[in-house]
Design a protein around this motif. Structure first.
Motif, PDB file in Angstrom:
ATOM      1  N   SER A  45       0.717  -1.191  -0.059  1.00 58.24           N
ATOM      2  CA  SER A  45       0.091  -0.100   0.072  1.00 58.24           C
ATOM      3  C   SER A  45       0.845   1.353   0.111  1.00 58.24           C
ATOM      4  O   SER A  45       1.804   1.300   0.713  1.00 58.24           O
ATOM      5  CB  SER A  45      -0.841  -0.177   1.284  1.00 58.24           C
ATOM      6  OG  SER A  45      -1.763   1.260   1.203  1.00 58.24           O
ATOM      7  N   PHE A  46       0.723   2.110  -0.666  1.00 58.74           N
ATOM      8  CA  PHE A  46       1.290   3.537  -0.961  1.00 58.74           C
ATOM      9  C   PHE A  46       0.189   4.558  -0.588  1.00 58.74           C
ATOM     10  O   PHE A  46      -0.737   4.801  -1.788  1.00 58.74           O
ATOM     11  CB  PHE A  46       1.900   3.387  -2.412  1.00 58.74           C
ATOM     12  CG  PHE A  46       3.002   2.469  -2.658  1.00 58.74           C
ATOM     13  CD1 PHE A  46       4.183   2.877  -2.466  1.00 58.74           C
ATOM     14  CD2 PHE A  46       2.522   1.396  -2.955  1.00 58.74           C
ATOM     15  CE1 PHE A  46       5.233   2.202  -2.652  1.00 58.74           C
ATOM     16  CE2 PHE A  46       3.816   0.388  -3.307  1.00 58.74           C
ATOM     17  CZ  PHE A  46       4.833   0.781  -3.243  1.00 58.74           C
ATOM     18  N   ALA A  47       0.037   5.204   0.411  1.00 61.72           N
ATOM     19  CA  ALA A  47      -1.069   6.079   0.694  1.00 61.72           C
ATOM     20  C   ALA A  47      -0.602   7.311   1.421  1.00 61.72           C
ATOM     21  O   ALA A  47       0.243   7.240   2.031  1.00 61.72           O
ATOM     22  CB  ALA A  47      -1.879   5.480   1.794  1.00 61.72           C
ATOM     23  N   THR A  48      -1.287   8.391   1.066  1.00 60.92           N
ATOM     24  CA  THR A  48      -0.957   9.893   1.380  1.00 60.92           C
ATOM     25  C   THR A  48       0.377  10.486   1.325  1.00 60.92           C
ATOM     26  O   THR A  48       1.089  10.859   2.068  1.00 60.92           O
ATOM     27  CB  THR A  48      -1.388   9.770   2.841  1.00 60.92           C
ATOM     28  OG1 THR A  48      -0.844   9.257   3.867  1.00 60.92           O
ATOM     29  CG2 THR A  48      -3.097   9.609   3.001  1.00 60.92           C
ATOM     30  N   ASN A  49       1.208   9.799   0.196  1.00 61.05           N
ATOM     31  CA  ASN A  49       2.444  10.326  -0.120  1.00 61.05           C
ATOM     32  C   ASN A  49       2.393  11.634  -1.047  1.00 61.05           C
ATOM     33  O   ASN A  49       1.523  11.994  -1.588  1.00 61.05           O
ATOM     34  CB  ASN A  49       3.115   9.391  -0.768  1.00 61.05           C
ATOM     35  CG  ASN A  49       3.600   8.120   0.140  1.00 61.05           C
ATOM     36  OD1 ASN A  49       4.342   8.242   1.033  1.00 61.05           O
ATOM     37  ND2 ASN A  49       2.981   6.962  -0.295  1.00 61.05           N
ATOM     38  N   ILE A  50       3.622  12.370  -0.890  1.00 65.34           N
ATOM     39  CA  ILE A  50       3.345  13.747  -1.576  1.00 65.34           C
ATOM     40  C   ILE A  50       4.992  13.823  -2.209  1.00 65.34           C
ATOM     41  O   ILE A  50       5.851  13.584  -1.468  1.00 65.34           O
ATOM     42  CB  ILE A  50       3.320  14.879  -0.845  1.00 65.34           C
ATOM     43  CG1 ILE A  50       2.008  14.705  -0.234  1.00 65.34           C
ATOM     44  CG2 ILE A  50       3.801  16.192  -1.635  1.00 65.34           C
ATOM     45  CD1 ILE A  50       1.804  16.054   0.749  1.00 65.34           C
ATOM     46  N   ALA A  51       5.077  13.792  -3.632  1.00 60.64           N
ATOM     47  CA  ALA A  51       6.254  14.141  -4.638  1.00 60.64           C
ATOM     48  C   ALA A  51       6.375  15.432  -5.059  1.00 60.64           C
ATOM     49  O   ALA A  51       5.223  16.086  -5.411  1.00 60.64           O
ATOM     50  CB  ALA A  51       6.355  13.090  -5.422  1.00 60.64           C
ATOM     51  N   GLY A  52       7.496  16.160  -4.957  1.00 59.22           N
ATOM     52  CA  GLY A  52       7.799  17.335  -5.717  1.00 59.22           C
ATOM     53  C   GLY A  52       7.493  17.229  -7.013  1.00 59.22           C
ATOM     54  O   GLY A  52       6.940  18.449  -7.832  1.00 59.22           O
ATOM     55  N   LEU A  53       8.042  16.281  -7.561  1.00 53.89           N
ATOM     56  CA  LEU A  53       7.822  16.137  -9.040  1.00 53.89           C
ATOM     57  C   LEU A  53       6.890  14.943  -9.418  1.00 53.89           C
ATOM     58  O   LEU A  53       5.671  15.034  -9.358  1.00 53.89           O
ATOM     59  CB  LEU A  53       9.168  16.253  -9.783  1.00 53.89           C
ATOM     60  CG  LEU A  53      10.039  17.591  -9.924  1.00 53.89           C
ATOM     61  CD1 LEU A  53      11.315  17.404 -10.126  1.00 53.89           C
ATOM     62  CD2 LEU A  53       9.065  18.650 -10.530  1.00 53.89           C
ATOM     63  N   ASP A  54       7.527  13.955  -9.892  1.00 54.11           N
ATOM     64  CA  ASP A  54       6.902  12.728 -10.506  1.00 54.11           C
ATOM     65  C   ASP A  54       6.586  11.639  -9.478  1.00 54.11           C
ATOM     66  O   ASP A  54       7.599  11.382  -8.648  1.00 54.11           O
ATOM     67  CB  ASP A  54       7.695  12.376 -11.695  1.00 54.11           C
ATOM     68  CG  ASP A  54       7.676  13.193 -12.744  1.00 54.11           C
ATOM     69  OD1 ASP A  54       6.810  14.178 -12.939  1.00 54.11           O
ATOM     70  OD2 ASP A  54       8.680  13.273 -13.271  1.00 54.11           O
ATOM     71  N   GLY A  55       5.803  10.828  -9.581  1.00 49.60           N
ATOM     72  CA  GLY A  55       5.269   9.598  -8.716  1.00 49.60           C
ATOM     73  C   GLY A  55       5.041  10.043  -7.484  1.00 49.60           C
ATOM     74  O   GLY A  55       5.832   9.821  -6.240  1.00 49.60           O
ATOM     75  N   GLY A  56       3.586  10.296  -7.128  1.00 51.88           N
ATOM     76  CA  GLY A  56       3.473  10.591  -5.775  1.00 51.88           C
ATOM     77  C   GLY A  56       3.306   9.394  -4.880  1.00 51.88           C
ATOM     78  O   GLY A  56       3.978   9.457  -3.854  1.00 51.88           O
ATOM     79  N   GLY A  57       3.026   8.212  -5.389  1.00 51.74           N
ATOM     80  CA  GLY A  57       2.839   7.013  -4.791  1.00 51.74           C
ATOM     81  C   GLY A  57       4.228   6.249  -4.859  1.00 51.74           C
ATOM     82  O   GLY A  57       4.771   5.891  -3.874  1.00 51.74           O
ATOM     83  N   LEU A  58       4.574   6.138  -6.323  1.00 54.02           N
ATOM     84  CA  LEU A  58       5.790   5.557  -6.446  1.00 54.02           C
ATOM     85  C   LEU A  58       6.466   5.965  -7.995  1.00 54.02           C
ATOM     86  O   LEU A  58       5.527   6.160  -8.914  1.00 54.02           O
ATOM     87  CB  LEU A  58       5.663   3.764  -6.673  1.00 54.02           C
ATOM     88  CG  LEU A  58       6.680   2.914  -7.174  1.00 54.02           C
ATOM     89  CD1 LEU A  58       7.807   3.003  -6.033  1.00 54.02           C
ATOM     90  CD2 LEU A  58       6.046   1.547  -7.374  1.00 54.02           C
ATOM     91  N   GLY A  59       7.751   6.148  -8.111  1.00 56.81           N
ATOM     92  CA  GLY A  59       8.342   6.446  -9.228  1.00 56.81           C
ATOM     93  C   GLY A  59       9.304   5.444  -9.689  1.00 56.81           C
ATOM     94  O   GLY A  59      10.058   5.320  -8.723  1.00 56.81           O
ATOM     95  N   LEU A  60       9.291   4.962 -10.964  1.00 55.34           N
ATOM     96  CA  LEU A  60      10.391   4.191 -11.512  1.00 55.34           C
ATOM     97  C   LEU A  60      10.760   4.924 -12.808  1.00 55.34           C
ATOM     98  O   LEU A  60       9.769   5.064 -13.723  1.00 55.34           O
ATOM     99  CB  LEU A  60       9.448   2.780 -11.805  1.00 55.34           C
ATOM    100  CG  LEU A  60      10.475   1.970 -12.704  1.00 55.34           C
ATOM    101  CD1 LEU A  60      11.639   1.312 -11.518  1.00 55.34           C
ATOM    102  CD2 LEU A  60       9.567   0.619 -13.188  1.00 55.34           C
ATOM    103  N   PHE A  61      11.937   5.119 -12.778  1.00 58.29           N
ATOM    104  CA  PHE A  61      12.563   5.934 -14.036  1.00 58.29           C
ATOM    105  C   PHE A  61      13.572   4.962 -15.001  1.00 58.29           C
ATOM    106  O   PHE A  61      13.954   5.724 -16.069  1.00 58.29           O
ATOM    107  CB  PHE A  61      13.482   7.141 -13.650  1.00 58.29           C
ATOM    108  CG  PHE A  61      12.498   8.131 -12.435  1.00 58.29           C
ATOM    109  CD1 PHE A  61      11.965   8.893 -13.346  1.00 58.29           C
ATOM    110  CD2 PHE A  61      12.309   7.780 -11.281  1.00 58.29           C
ATOM    111  CE1 PHE A  61      11.103   9.649 -12.571  1.00 58.29           C
ATOM    112  CE2 PHE A  61      11.427   8.529 -10.623  1.00 58.29           C
ATOM    113  CZ  PHE A  61      10.791   9.512 -11.430  1.00 58.29           C
ATOM    114  N   SER A  62      13.707   3.765 -14.776  1.00 62.46           N
ATOM    115  CA  SER A  62      13.778   2.837 -16.037  1.00 62.46           C
ATOM    116  C   SER A  62      13.700   1.330 -15.343  1.00 62.46           C
ATOM    117  O   SER A  62      13.885   1.287 -14.111  1.00 62.46           O
ATOM    118  CB  SER A  62      15.290   3.315 -16.596  1.00 62.46           C
ATOM    119  OG  SER A  62      16.222   2.877 -15.466  1.00 62.46           O
ATOM    120  N   GLY A  63      13.863   0.394 -16.077  1.00 59.20           N
ATOM    121  CA  GLY A  63      13.931  -0.794 -15.926  1.00 59.20           C
ATOM    122  C   GLY A  63      12.678  -1.786 -16.095  1.00 59.20           C
ATOM    123  O   GLY A  63      11.814  -1.046 -16.761  1.00 59.20           O
ATOM    124  N   SER A  64      12.364  -2.765 -15.168  1.00 57.45           N
ATOM    125  CA  SER A  64      11.064  -3.281 -15.437  1.00 57.45           C
ATOM    126  C   SER A  64      10.381  -3.318 -14.177  1.00 57.45           C
ATOM    127  O   SER A  64      10.920  -3.042 -13.158  1.00 57.45           O
ATOM    128  CB  SER A  64      11.317  -5.015 -15.966  1.00 57.45           C
ATOM    129  OG  SER A  64      12.162  -5.609 -14.877  1.00 57.45           O
TER     130      SER A  64
END
Length: 191
Positions: free
Chosen positions: A7-26
């Motif tokens: 569970s990814f809840a009530t998170n805040i990101a300044g840019l991308d991926g409020g809950g989760l950010g993946l920037f390459s890979g699988s």
């Protein structure tokens, strides 16, 4: 990256991926919840970029059997997928919102899902979006689904009660190219 029963809840990101950010890979996401997250730019629930299609013998990257609810971003309230060559299947994507803060611009796109490619490598043309429920998402354009610069396969999805409220060109489904089969789009078609 493998994520199961999380569970990814009530998170805040300044840019991308409020809950989760993946920037390459699988990525393998299953039976997980992304709720009430906020991204300052793209991907309120999940942001995935540069996810290559599988090579021979590999399993595809997949986001499945998960809930994306109440997330907020500028684009891609539930999911923002850029150069994504995987599968998004059997998810409940509901109540997500995109807002660019400018009521006259109509630039907030993809309340439920935003899928696009950069000029290269065009991974998203092999993406599959299937058997998802996109319900009560809000955007200026593409309230349920916004697809640009790619040609994925989109089939057997249900898009209900999504609200496009942009000052120009409000749509529940905003598409570029691709294969679209057996989708249900009801209510919420425009204002």
């Amino acid at each position: 990256m493998v994520i199961e029963d999380s569970s990814f809840a009530t998170n805040i990101a300044g840019l991308d991926g409020g809950g989760l950010g993946l920037f390459s890979g699988s990525i393998q996401v299953s039976s997980s919840t992304f709720s009430n997250n906020v991204a300052g730019d793209d991907g309120g629930g999940l942001y995935a970029e540069t996810v290559a299609p599988p090579t021979a013998g590999e399993d595809p990257s997949e986001i499945t059997l998960s809930l994306f609810f109440g997330n907020t971003a500028v684009d891609g309230g539930g999911l923002y997928l850029l150069d994504f060559g995987g599968e998004v299947t059997r998810n409940d994507i509901a109540g997500n919102t995109v807002d660019d803060g400018n009521p006259t611009a109509a630039e907030a796109q993809g309340g439920g899902i935003f899928l696009s490619d950069t000029d290269d490598p065009h991974y998203s043309s092999s993406a599959l979006l299937a058997n998802n429920l996109l319900n009560a998402n809000t955007a200026d354009r593409g309230a349920a689904l916004h697809i640009s610069n790619t040609s994925p396969t989109v089939e057997n999805n249900t898009m209900v009660d999504n609200v496009a409220n942009g000052p120009t060109d409000p749509t529940t489904l905003r598409i570029w190219q691709g294969t679209y089969r057996n989708n249900i789009i009801a209510l919420g078609t425009g204002y």
